[in-house]
Design an enzyme around this catalytic site. Structure first.
Site, short mmCIF file in Angstrom:
data_model
loop_
_atom_site.label_atom_id
_atom_site.label_comp_id
_atom_site.label_asym_id
_atom_site.label_seq_id
_atom_site.Cartn_x
_atom_site.Cartn_y
_atom_site.Cartn_z
N GLU A 62 0.83 -1.22 0.00
CA GLU A 62 0.00 0.00 0.00
C GLU A 62 0.86 1.27 0.00
OE1 GLU A 62 -3.01 -0.27 3.09
OE2 GLU A 62 -4.09 -1.80 1.96
N GLU A 97 -5.59 -8.43 -0.31
CA GLU A 97 -6.32 -8.15 0.94
C GLU A 97 -7.78 -7.95 0.57
OE1 GLU A 97 -4.75 -5.20 3.67
OE2 GLU A 97 -2.69 -5.68 3.08
O1 AHR Z 1 -5.20 -5.94 6.99
C1 AHR Z 1 -5.09 -4.82 7.81
C2 AHR Z 1 -4.36 -3.66 7.12
O2 AHR Z 1 -5.15 -3.19 6.07
C3 AHR Z 1 -3.05 -4.00 6.45
O3 AHR Z 1 -1.98 -3.93 7.32
C4 AHR Z 1 -2.93 -2.94 5.40
O4 AHR Z 1 -2.19 -3.36 4.29
C5 AHR Z 1 -4.36 -2.57 5.08
O5 AHR Z 1 -4.55 -1.20 5.11
#
Ligand code: AHR
Length: 501
Positions: free
Chosen positions: A176, A297
């Site tokens: 990110e 994610e």
């Molecule tokens: O999964 C929780 C968080 O969400 C992770 O650390 C990050 O990559 C995202 O913003």
């Protein structure tokens, strides 16, 4: 409003979308809250094995069926020094983790993660720190992990007890990097250039064609530079990486649960946008190569929930992001899985974020039991029965009105031709109020036994420490088969796994 819906689908095993990629059923272990400590790793736990891994959790992970695990972050990786987590445990430093405002003890690191992966039989997916660090540290880590022997870092791994290289094929180049919350946030140009340098240099150590590298895409579809970010990053990295990442978390904003039920619409649009942008860069570069999506994610995440969000500053492994999922959350979660399957021609890796305790399908108590959240079940069923080939599905379904996405079809479904000749249909009735009769035209396949498992319940019903089995799928016997048509009754707000054997 209708008091009963009627929907119909048809498919033919000759008309396919894609082979289901093995990596589609990935998950994610971050050094965050209690995902690692008192989640998968708790040496003092009564069930802990000789590596400090909780056997009760290992059993649930095997039942859940992830195929690949991303590690060690997440936001955590952007401040992480991987060397802190290898070698004798008594020598490992305690460090401030700026990402989550806690203290990292480093009692779990790369070697322990690899033991975990081997124990549950999953592929490792390792992220490198491109926040506080850069090319050299990524190369050092890669050499420690993957080079056989005869160099400083590879021999250090051997001295630490791991004679054989780990052979990690899948690597995330940072996390990110567009996010203002990210330690060492970069512009798309800065990030694109360093990601390309890292990718090319890793390939100098390992020239094998099956090294798969993931460049960071936007942190969500809502980011201000979504699209422009992917365009710039891929312009720098198109030849050197294999995937662009996508991240998406859903929760009912302002209590709008009707739109929440249709969250998969957003995921579909997100995938469309990333693919369009990646293919446009490919066209601009006159490349035949395709960049696929690593949706590394995804989940339901109540980001406004107050519980456990503000731990004692610099405490170790406090409760953070411990969402307790409802039956409604599980149905939305299942619809996201359906979208990932439907789009698996271009989404060829994905990670449920995360695995244990932190927005997770598995919960634990320190020194106590482990149990399945509601979201556990759609994932376990999809991982078990969603293997083989995704089929083209034609669907006709009534719709319902949402504030966020307009009119949305009540039925969300996918069909998978399994390797043993059976077919599995995953179907969600997204309407919160109205049950549905689903007719499946199965005339193109042999119909022997048809079994249906259905997860539904009160919207807010959850599995908790005190009541860990309140929500679970049950056998649905409201099924008839006549002249090649299968009719199944789908309750309002339900996830359904229909097996045609
Ligand atoms: O999964 C929780 C968080 O969400 C992770 O650390 C990050 O990559 C995202 O913003």
């Amino acid at each position: 409003m209708a008091d009963h819906h009627r929907a119909r689908i048809e498919f033919d095993p000759r008309f396919t979308v894609a082979e289901v990629p093995d990596r589609l059923f990935g998950s994610f272990v971050e050094h965050l809250g209690r995902c690692v400590y008192t989640g998968i790793y708790e040496p003092e736990h009564p069930t802990a094995n000789e590596d400090g891994l909780r056997e009760d959790v290992l059993d649930l992970v095997r039942e859940l069926g992830p195929t690949m695990i991303r590690y060690p972050g997440g936001n955590f990786v952007s401040g992480y020094r991987w060397e802190d987590g290898v070698g004798p445990k008594e020598d490992r430093p305690r460090r401030l983790d700026l990402a989550w405002g806690v203290t990292e003890t480093n009692q779990f690191g790369l070697g322990e993660f690899m033991k975990f992966c081997r124990t549950v039989g999953v592929e490792p997916n390792m992220a490198v720190n491109l926040g506080t660090r850069g090319l050299q540290e990524a190369l050092d880590l890669f050499e420690y992990a993957n080079h056989p022997s005869g160099t400083h870092w590879s021999d250090l791994r051997r001295a630490h007890g791991d004679e054989e290289p780990y052979g990690i094929k899948l690597w995330c180049l940072g996390n990110e990097m567009d996010g203002p919350w990210q330690i060492g946030q970069r512009t798309a140009t800065e990030y694109g250039r360093v990601a390309d340098q890292v990718a090319r240099s890793l390939r100098m150590i390992d020239g094998s064609a099956d090294l798969d590298l993931v460049a960071c895409g936007s942190s969500s579809r809502g980011m201000p530079f979504f699209g422009a970010w992917e365009n710039e990053v891929l312009t720098h990295t198109y030849d050197s990486v294999d995937y662009i990442s996508a991240h998406a978390y859903y929760h009912p904003l302002d209590g709008d649960v009707v739109s929440f039920m249709a969250s998969a619409q957003d995921m579909e649009l997100f995938i469309d946008g990333v693919i369009a942008t990646a293919d446009a860069v490919g066209a601009k570069l006159k490349s035949d190569k395709k960049i696929n999506i690593s949706f590394d994610e995804w989940n339901v995440w109540y980001q406004t929930a107050p519980s456990g969000e503000r731990p004692e500053p610099w405490s170790t492994a406090p409760r953070q992001l411990e969402d307790h999922y409802s039956a409604m959350d599980a149905v939305v979660f299942g619809s996201l899985l359906i979208t990932l399957l439907r789009r698996s021609d271009r989404v060829t890796a994905a990670c449920l974020a995360q695995l244990v305790n932190v927005i997770a399908p598995i919960m634990t108590e320190p020194g106590g039991p482990a149990w399945r959240q509601t979201t556990f079940f759609p994932f376990a069923e999809a991982s078990k029965y969603g293997r083989g080939t995704v089929l083209n599905v034609n669907a006709a379904s009534p719709g319902f009105a949402t504030a966020k996405y307009g009119e949305v079809s009540a039925l969300h479904s996918v069909a998978v031709a399994n390797e043993d000749g059976s077919v599995t249909v995953f179907a969600v009735n997204r309407d919160l109020e109205t049950p549905m009769t689903l007719e499946i035209d199965a005339s193109s396949v042999r119909v022997g036994d048809v079994t249906v498992s259905t997860l539904t319940g009160e919207r807010d019903a959850k599995n908790t420490l005190d009541d860990p089995e309140r929500v679970a799928p049950v056998a649905n016997t409201d099924v008839t088969v006549k002249d090649g048509t299968i009719s199944v009754e789908l309750p309002a707000m339900s996830w359904n796994t229909i097996r045609i054997v």
